[in-house]
Design a protein around this motif. Structure first.
Motif, PDB file in Angstrom:
ATOM      1  N   LEU A 146     -19.089   7.406  33.252  1.00 57.72           N
ATOM      2  CA  LEU A 146     -19.517   7.371  34.688  1.00 57.72           C
ATOM      3  C   LEU A 146     -20.154   8.799  35.061  1.00 57.72           C
ATOM      4  CD1 LEU A 146     -19.640   5.693  37.093  1.00 57.72           C
ATOM      5  CD2 LEU A 146     -17.350   6.585  37.886  1.00 57.72           C
ATOM      6  N   PHE A 147     -19.552   9.934  34.970  1.00 52.55           N
ATOM      7  CA  PHE A 147     -20.427  10.948  35.459  1.00 52.55           C
ATOM      8  C   PHE A 147     -21.650  11.327  34.900  1.00 52.55           C
ATOM      9  CE2 PHE A 147     -16.052  12.165  37.319  1.00 52.55           C
ATOM     10  CZ  PHE A 147     -16.437  12.174  38.804  1.00 52.55           C
ATOM     11  N   THR A 148     -21.651  11.075  33.630  1.00 57.22           N
ATOM     12  CA  THR A 148     -22.931  11.260  32.692  1.00 57.22           C
ATOM     13  C   THR A 148     -24.115  10.316  33.462  1.00 57.22           C
ATOM     14  OG1 THR A 148     -21.759  11.714  30.836  1.00 57.22           O
ATOM     15  CG2 THR A 148     -24.289  11.015  30.582  1.00 57.22           C
ATOM     16  N   ILE A 149     -23.543   9.073  33.435  1.00 54.07           N
ATOM     17  CA  ILE A 149     -24.687   8.101  34.404  1.00 54.07           C
ATOM     18  C   ILE A 149     -25.288   8.507  35.811  1.00 54.07           C
ATOM     19  CG2 ILE A 149     -24.755   5.668  35.436  1.00 54.07           C
ATOM     20  CD1 ILE A 149     -23.183   4.796  33.043  1.00 54.07           C
ATOM     21  N   ILE A 150     -24.033   9.001  36.495  1.00 52.80           N
ATOM     22  CA  ILE A 150     -24.412   9.522  37.844  1.00 52.80           C
ATOM     23  C   ILE A 150     -25.438  10.767  37.835  1.00 52.80           C
ATOM     24  CG2 ILE A 150     -23.312  10.337  40.202  1.00 52.80           C
ATOM     25  CD1 ILE A 150     -20.910   8.811  39.637  1.00 52.80           C
ATOM     26  N   ALA A 151     -25.013  11.590  37.105  1.00 51.79           N
ATOM     27  CA  ALA A 151     -25.680  13.026  36.768  1.00 51.79           C
ATOM     28  C   ALA A 151     -27.189  12.348  36.279  1.00 51.79           C
ATOM     29  CB  ALA A 151     -24.988  13.815  36.067  1.00 51.79           C
ATOM     30  N   SER A 152     -27.336  11.626  35.346  1.00 56.06           N
ATOM     31  CA  SER A 152     -28.560  11.345  35.081  1.00 56.06           C
ATOM     32  C   SER A 152     -29.436  10.913  36.081  1.00 56.06           C
ATOM     33  CB  SER A 152     -28.251  10.319  33.853  1.00 56.06           C
ATOM     34  OG  SER A 152     -27.741  10.850  32.775  1.00 56.06           O
ATOM     35  N   MET A 153     -28.822   9.817  36.922  1.00 52.40           N
ATOM     36  CA  MET A 153     -29.781   9.218  37.836  1.00 52.40           C
ATOM     37  C   MET A 153     -29.899  10.115  39.125  1.00 52.40           C
ATOM     38  SD  MET A 153     -27.508   5.598  38.075  1.00 52.40           S
ATOM     39  CE  MET A 153     -28.062   5.358  39.839  1.00 52.40           C
ATOM     40  N   SER A 154     -29.119  11.016  39.174  1.00 49.38           N
ATOM     41  CA  SER A 154     -29.279  12.015  40.152  1.00 49.38           C
ATOM     42  C   SER A 154     -30.455  13.024  39.749  1.00 49.38           C
ATOM     43  CB  SER A 154     -27.990  12.846  40.594  1.00 49.38           C
ATOM     44  OG  SER A 154     -28.248  13.761  41.462  1.00 49.38           O
ATOM     45  N   ALA A 155     -30.427  13.477  38.517  1.00 48.73           N
ATOM     46  CA  ALA A 155     -31.343  14.324  38.051  1.00 48.73           C
ATOM     47  C   ALA A 155     -32.814  13.737  38.034  1.00 48.73           C
ATOM     48  CB  ALA A 155     -31.204  14.454  36.450  1.00 48.73           C
ATOM     49  N   ALA A 156     -32.941  12.541  37.532  1.00 52.43           N
ATOM     50  CA  ALA A 156     -34.280  11.636  37.764  1.00 52.43           C
ATOM     51  C   ALA A 156     -34.563  11.593  39.490  1.00 52.43           C
ATOM     52  CB  ALA A 156     -34.089  10.289  37.226  1.00 52.43           C
ATOM     53  N   LEU A 157     -33.564  11.491  40.400  1.00 53.24           N
ATOM     54  CA  LEU A 157     -34.041  11.273  41.741  1.00 53.24           C
ATOM     55  C   LEU A 157     -34.504  13.012  42.223  1.00 53.24           C
ATOM     56  CD1 LEU A 157     -34.086   9.564  44.317  1.00 53.24           C
ATOM     57  CD2 LEU A 157     -31.539  10.380  44.658  1.00 53.24           C
ATOM     58  N   CYS A 158     -33.918  13.743  41.505  1.00 54.90           N
ATOM     59  CA  CYS A 158     -34.331  15.276  41.934  1.00 54.90           C
ATOM     60  C   CYS A 158     -35.812  15.408  41.673  1.00 54.90           C
ATOM     61  CB  CYS A 158     -33.555  16.302  41.255  1.00 54.90           C
ATOM     62  SG  CYS A 158     -31.854  16.642  41.941  1.00 54.90           S
ATOM     63  N   VAL A 159     -36.236  14.777  40.392  1.00 54.75           N
ATOM     64  CA  VAL A 159     -37.538  15.144  39.982  1.00 54.75           C
ATOM     65  C   VAL A 159     -38.350  14.365  41.110  1.00 54.75           C
ATOM     66  CG1 VAL A 159     -39.164  14.777  38.382  1.00 54.75           C
ATOM     67  CG2 VAL A 159     -36.913  15.801  37.618  1.00 54.75           C
ATOM     68  N   ALA A 160     -38.069  13.083  41.228  1.00 56.57           N
ATOM     69  CA  ALA A 160     -38.636  12.162  42.293  1.00 56.57           C
ATOM     70  C   ALA A 160     -39.037  12.661  43.633  1.00 56.57           C
ATOM     71  CB  ALA A 160     -38.088  10.892  42.258  1.00 56.57           C
ATOM     72  N   LEU A 161     -38.101  13.273  44.279  1.00 57.23           N
ATOM     73  CA  LEU A 161     -37.981  13.625  45.329  1.00 57.23           C
ATOM     74  C   LEU A 161     -38.481  15.254  45.403  1.00 57.23           C
ATOM     75  CD1 LEU A 161     -34.082  12.921  46.455  1.00 57.23           C
ATOM     76  CD2 LEU A 161     -36.109  11.923  47.251  1.00 57.23           C
ATOM     77  N   GLY A 162     -38.412  16.066  44.449  1.00 56.19           N
ATOM     78  CA  GLY A 162     -39.188  17.064  44.634  1.00 56.19           C
ATOM     79  C   GLY A 162     -40.696  16.993  44.578  1.00 56.19           C
ATOM     80  N   ALA A 163     -40.989  16.050  43.839  1.00 54.79           N
ATOM     81  CA  ALA A 163     -42.633  15.799  43.747  1.00 54.79           C
ATOM     82  C   ALA A 163     -42.945  14.868  45.036  1.00 54.79           C
ATOM     83  CB  ALA A 163     -42.727  14.424  42.495  1.00 54.79           C
TER      84      ALA A 163
END
Length: 120
Positions: free
Chosen positions: A3-20
């Motif tokens: 579960l934490f791997t899934i949450i972290a993966s989604m959060s990392a993708a969101l970070c890249v998108a939000l940064g861009a």
């Protein structure tokens, strides 16, 4: 813990998108002060996303670390989330939520420290 791997993966993708989004869409549309606030939110989200990956790895040996992951997730939502909304709306009172996220981050890291010490 998966579960934490899934949450972290989604959060990392969101970070890249939000940064861009902040760099390419918000630039010039909101005051520079709020661009800096946006970037701080992205930065802290990514730091604690890495922390979530760490919790996921450690949970395979130390299942008792999972509360640290939930505190990190709460911190991401409260700290980074409030800064994202503050940047977009410029409603300064939203900054009052941010410290609760900061406290959640601190609790998460202290809890992780506690669990590690107990494993010695």
């Amino acid at each position: 813990m998966k579960l934490f791997t899934i949450i972290a993966s989604m959060s990392a993708a969101l970070c890249v998108a939000l940064g861009a989004f902040g760099a390419h869409v918000l630039e010039g549309r909101i005051p520079e002060r709020y661009i800096d606030t946006w970037q701080k939110a992205v930065q802290y989200q990514m730091f604690h996303t890495i922390g979530l990956f760490l919790v996921a790895l450690l949970a395979t040996k130390w299942p008792q670390v999972t509360p640290a992951g939930w505190f990190m997730l709460a911190g991401i939502v409260l700290f980074s989330g409030s800064l994202y909304v503050l940047s977009l709306t410029q409603i300064k009172i939203l900054g009052a939520i941010t410290p609760f996220g900061g406290v959640s981050f601190i609790v998460a890291w202290l809890f992780l420290t506690y669990v590690a010490i107990k494993q010695m």
